[in-house]
Design an enzyme around this catalytic site. Sequence first.
Site, PDB file in Angstrom:
ATOM      1  N   LYS A   1       0.847  -1.203   0.000  1.00  0.00           N
ATOM      2  CA  LYS A   1       0.000   0.000   0.000  1.00  0.00           C
ATOM      3  C   LYS A   1       0.879   1.248   0.000  1.00  0.00           C
ATOM      4  O   LYS A   1       1.922   1.264   0.677  1.00  0.00           O
ATOM      5  CB  LYS A   1      -0.898  -0.046   1.242  1.00  0.00           C
ATOM      6  CG  LYS A   1      -1.944   1.052   1.315  1.00  0.00           C
ATOM      7  CD  LYS A   1      -2.837   0.839   2.543  1.00  0.00           C
ATOM      8  CE  LYS A   1      -3.903   1.896   2.691  1.00  0.00           C
ATOM      9  NZ  LYS A   1      -4.801   1.643   3.837  1.00  0.00           N
TER      10      LYS A   1
ATOM     11  N   SER B   1      -9.709   1.626   2.835  1.00  0.00           N
ATOM     12  CA  SER B   1      -8.839   2.410   1.978  1.00  0.00           C
ATOM     13  C   SER B   1      -7.779   1.582   1.246  1.00  0.00           C
ATOM     14  O   SER B   1      -7.178   2.079   0.304  1.00  0.00           O
ATOM     15  CB  SER B   1      -8.128   3.478   2.811  1.00  0.00           C
ATOM     16  OG  SER B   1      -7.283   2.870   3.770  1.00  0.00           O
TER      17      SER B   1
ATOM     18  N   SER C   1      -9.858  -0.742   6.992  1.00  0.00           N
ATOM     19  CA  SER C   1      -9.282  -0.541   5.654  1.00  0.00           C
ATOM     20  C   SER C   1      -8.659  -1.755   4.979  1.00  0.00           C
ATOM     21  O   SER C   1      -8.372  -1.711   3.789  1.00  0.00           O
ATOM     22  CB  SER C   1      -8.255   0.585   5.691  1.00  0.00           C
ATOM     23  OG  SER C   1      -8.917   1.802   5.534  1.00  0.00           O
TER      24      SER C   1
HETATM   25  N1  GLN Z   1     -12.982   4.080   6.479  1.00  0.00           N
HETATM   26  C1  GLN Z   1     -12.401   4.403   7.738  1.00  0.00           C
HETATM   27  C2  GLN Z   1     -11.969   5.834   7.759  1.00  0.00           C
HETATM   28  O1  GLN Z   1     -11.996   6.459   6.749  1.00  0.00           O
HETATM   29  C3  GLN Z   1     -11.261   3.481   8.046  1.00  0.00           C
HETATM   30  C4  GLN Z   1     -10.062   3.758   7.262  1.00  0.00           C
HETATM   31  C5  GLN Z   1      -8.887   2.901   7.624  1.00  0.00           C
HETATM   32  O2  GLN Z   1      -9.027   1.834   8.221  1.00  0.00           O
HETATM   33  N2  GLN Z   1      -7.725   3.394   7.286  1.00  0.00           N
HETATM   34  O3  GLN Z   1     -11.606   6.344   8.784  1.00  0.00           O
END
Ligand code: GLN
Length: 468
Positions: free
Chosen positions: A71, A146, A170
């Site tokens: 990532k 994400s 994410s």
């Molecule tokens: N969707 C969640 C957020 O935007 C989790 C994102 C993540 O786990 N990095 O905070």
Amino acid sequence: MNLSEVRKEIESESAVAVLERVFERIEETKEFNAYITVCRERALEHAQAADKRRENGKSLSILDGVPIAVKDNMCIEGVKTTCASKILENFVSPYTATAVEKLEAAGAVIVGKTNMDEFAMGASNENSYFGRVINPVAKDRVPGGSSGGSAVAVASKTVALALGSDTGGSIRIPAACTGTVGIKPTYGRVSRYGVVAYASSLDQVGALSNNVKDLASVLDFMCGQDPKDNTSSSLPAANFGEHLGKDIKGKIIGLPKEYYAEGLDPKCKEVIETALAKLEKEGALLKEISLPSIRYAFESYCIIANAEASSNLSRFDGICYTRRSKEAKNLTDIYSMSRGEGFGSEAKLRILLGNYVLSGDFFNDYYVQAQKVRRMIAEDFSKAFSVCDIIASPAMPGLPKPLGISESDHLSMVLSDLYAVGVNLAGLPALVQPCGKLDGLPVGLQWIGKSFEESELLGVADAAERIF
Ligand code: GLN
């Protein structure tokens, strides 16, 4: 595509031949936009070195020569780390994240950096400066976020393994949306050194693959205490494959009633219940449990994550790391214009919300309250684990959302994480795997394990994988 297939190809051909096919496949699947950077030359050098070691009978591990995607919020020396943000568009990492360093020390070949929601904020992978990621399972659906690029890199068979990070779902949400398997280890299990921080008390590095066993293999090499991350655990890294191949008979599976209630799509619920019935038939014991405070998890998560994000992102100020606005005429301009031009709207929203909950009296009203709720949620989970071995829940409230969801229905995109965030607040390990299909789309099941018992978690998920 899985690790043992890749291994065989490396043995019968070479790591270089396997890598060439990865690059071809990345080209063929470009429309999904899974990669931000492809590290051609660097990867080729590493694959050649792996081949030399193999020819000399000195392979480092089962990962030697195996292509892995990372990532784009994890640093690799000499390679761009953009976090899918304009503000870091040209940032080249001066050092390598420990998790990546450990995999490379085992011989893994990092093929590229994957697309993501900007600074890991989002659940759809539509908030990327480099364009949204498309779900190969259904091109009109989001791949989840994400770590959407990492999930798609695996789902579209460019690689067998990809690293992601999980602050509030994410890794698990993209796994659910693409029918892949993703693990978020216990907080502290994997070093966060070199991972661009979103919410430091919640962030954790994990991995995605096409099967449970491969996750155990990658964790075997990625975990361990790191003097450069003082939140990394001193517990000895387990043998994560210890419970693979065992059956599920006698396991007590806790089903939190709050997670099977209103908010869950009834048709997805049916798919999950059918899957659970299959486990019951194989001897698992299903037991209703309760997590009374979990209904406040989402609000508590939003407060804590945004508060930490607003602080973490303050380092991107046009002075260090980042692009500087060309229009800036003085120091204040440098800060405000560079940040104004460099951050996308989701990042700006989080920074504003985070500053809000940390300022003046709001600090006590929101931030302190959220921390108390966090403690209560952790206690709920430990009580629950006194009556069950493992917890099973839906991964998401419904099917993968249609493309465009971040704009058309922002709240419903954000709510994708409804069942994910409690785990991060409590610091527990969790894994998502596909358990069935609805309208041709994957439905994910989330397993939540006891703290630092990833081996058990992987063992149960591996048994379930065979049954499903
Ligand atoms: N969707 C969640 C957020 O935007 C989790 C994102 C993540 O786990 N990095 O905070």
